[in-house]
Scaffold this motif. Sequence first.
Motif, PDB file in Angstrom:
ATOM      1  N   GLU A  56     -27.160 -45.089  -1.014  1.00  0.00           N
ATOM      2  CA  GLU A  56     -27.127 -45.700   0.319  1.00  0.00           C
ATOM      3  C   GLU A  56     -28.367 -45.326   1.123  1.00  0.00           C
ATOM      4  O   GLU A  56     -28.924 -46.160   1.855  1.00  0.00           O
ATOM      5  CB  GLU A  56     -25.867 -45.266   1.049  1.00  0.00           C
ATOM      6  CG  GLU A  56     -24.590 -45.866   0.476  1.00  0.00           C
ATOM      7  CD  GLU A  56     -23.336 -45.241   1.046  1.00  0.00           C
ATOM      8  OE1 GLU A  56     -22.309 -45.936   1.110  1.00  0.00           O
ATOM      9  OE2 GLU A  56     -23.373 -44.046   1.428  1.00  0.00           O
ATOM     10  N   ILE A  57     -28.805 -44.076   1.005  1.00  0.00           N
ATOM     11  CA  ILE A  57     -30.022 -43.655   1.705  1.00  0.00           C
ATOM     12  C   ILE A  57     -31.208 -44.471   1.222  1.00  0.00           C
ATOM     13  O   ILE A  57     -32.012 -44.972   2.025  1.00  0.00           O
ATOM     14  CB  ILE A  57     -30.279 -42.148   1.493  1.00  0.00           C
ATOM     15  CG1 ILE A  57     -29.187 -41.324   2.193  1.00  0.00           C
ATOM     16  CG2 ILE A  57     -31.664 -41.762   2.020  1.00  0.00           C
ATOM     17  CD1 ILE A  57     -29.255 -39.845   1.886  1.00  0.00           C
ATOM     18  N   ALA A  58     -31.342 -44.617  -0.096  1.00  0.00           N
ATOM     19  CA  ALA A  58     -32.454 -45.376  -0.663  1.00  0.00           C
ATOM     20  C   ALA A  58     -32.442 -46.818  -0.159  1.00  0.00           C
ATOM     21  O   ALA A  58     -33.488 -47.363   0.239  1.00  0.00           O
ATOM     22  CB  ALA A  58     -32.378 -45.346  -2.188  1.00  0.00           C
ATOM     23  N   ARG A  59     -31.256 -47.429  -0.127  1.00  0.00           N
ATOM     24  CA  ARG A  59     -31.155 -48.826   0.313  1.00  0.00           C
ATOM     25  C   ARG A  59     -31.495 -48.959   1.789  1.00  0.00           C
ATOM     26  O   ARG A  59     -32.275 -49.832   2.175  1.00  0.00           O
ATOM     27  CB  ARG A  59     -29.752 -49.351   0.043  1.00  0.00           C
ATOM     28  CG  ARG A  59     -29.509 -50.775   0.545  1.00  0.00           C
ATOM     29  CD  ARG A  59     -28.116 -51.258   0.181  1.00  0.00           C
ATOM     30  NE  ARG A  59     -27.086 -50.348   0.638  1.00  0.00           N
ATOM     31  CZ  ARG A  59     -26.632 -50.296   1.888  1.00  0.00           C
ATOM     32  NH1 ARG A  59     -27.147 -51.097   2.815  1.00  0.00           N
ATOM     33  NH2 ARG A  59     -25.672 -49.459   2.227  1.00  0.00           N
ATOM     34  N   ARG A  60     -30.932 -48.094   2.615  1.00  0.00           N
ATOM     35  CA  ARG A  60     -31.152 -48.204   4.052  1.00  0.00           C
ATOM     36  C   ARG A  60     -32.583 -47.827   4.445  1.00  0.00           C
ATOM     37  O   ARG A  60     -33.102 -48.325   5.444  1.00  0.00           O
ATOM     38  CB  ARG A  60     -30.149 -47.324   4.804  1.00  0.00           C
ATOM     39  CG  ARG A  60     -28.725 -47.881   4.779  1.00  0.00           C
ATOM     40  CD  ARG A  60     -27.739 -46.970   5.501  1.00  0.00           C
ATOM     41  NE  ARG A  60     -28.126 -46.667   6.864  1.00  0.00           N
ATOM     42  CZ  ARG A  60     -27.949 -47.485   7.896  1.00  0.00           C
ATOM     43  NH1 ARG A  60     -27.402 -48.684   7.710  1.00  0.00           N
ATOM     44  NH2 ARG A  60     -28.324 -47.132   9.117  1.00  0.00           N
ATOM     45  N   ALA A  61     -33.207 -46.947   3.650  1.00  0.00           N
ATOM     46  CA  ALA A  61     -34.585 -46.533   3.947  1.00  0.00           C
ATOM     47  C   ALA A  61     -35.613 -47.454   3.304  1.00  0.00           C
ATOM     48  O   ALA A  61     -36.809 -47.335   3.597  1.00  0.00           O
ATOM     49  CB  ALA A  61     -34.805 -45.103   3.471  1.00  0.00           C
ATOM     50  N   GLY A  62     -35.161 -48.375   2.444  1.00  0.00           N
ATOM     51  CA  GLY A  62     -36.087 -49.274   1.775  1.00  0.00           C
ATOM     52  C   GLY A  62     -36.959 -48.579   0.748  1.00  0.00           C
ATOM     53  O   GLY A  62     -38.143 -48.901   0.602  1.00  0.00           O
TER      54      GLY A  62
END
Length: 250
Positions: free
Chosen positions: A28-34
């Motif tokens: 989720e962090i990777a997705r939200r941070a791009g």
Amino acid sequence: MTSRSAPDRLLSVLGAFDHEHSALSLTEIARRAGLSLTTAHRLVGALTAWGALERDRSGVYQVGLRLWELAALAPRGPALRQIALPYLEDLYEATHENVQLAVRDGTEVVYIEWISGRSAVGVHIRIGARWPLHATGVGLALLAHDDPARQEEYCAGPLAAFTPYTLTDPVRLRRQLAEVRRTGVAVSDRQVTDDALSVAAPVRGAGGTVVAAVSVVVPRSEAQVPVLAPAVRIAARGISRALGWRPERG
């Protein structure tokens, strides 16, 4: 596409967290941070080792205490809150309604303290919450004492509406800000919810500049502005004096 710098990527990881997303998995962090999963894994590892993030037993990450320790050094955050709290408590005891302290960040107010009355009107506020300046009493108190050029830029819009009563007409907003400067208090009537009214006053720093605003929020049906306004002014003046402001200096 221009590659992002390492500081930008680190900040994007921290920026992935907000009030609605306070606990996130690595994916989720990777997705939200791009970011790619590999990059996110590396940056999250570094931030966790430093204490900016913490990982629980299920593998979910949350903001770490190290960031809280740093935030406590902010003069417009916990330091201001600590100075203001006795006066906020006095205001609460005088009204038994919601009491708030907020500072400005760009075009928004950020709430840094909130005392909730047991039977007070419900508000969409929590510590760290943000709202546009024009839609809240504290925001109007801050905007009314801004530099005229910046004030005019804000009034030009766009101005978001949250209820049918939200001030979205630049002419009406300018008129309201002039009234705030004239009376020393800002009244926000049903601008965020259609059942609440807030009365706010500016807080000044040692040099006389407005640095924060304090407000009380009451049910609109029971609002007595002439009674509330002096109490809010007294609280704001007390905080201002505790910050070093003296009327003769500004």
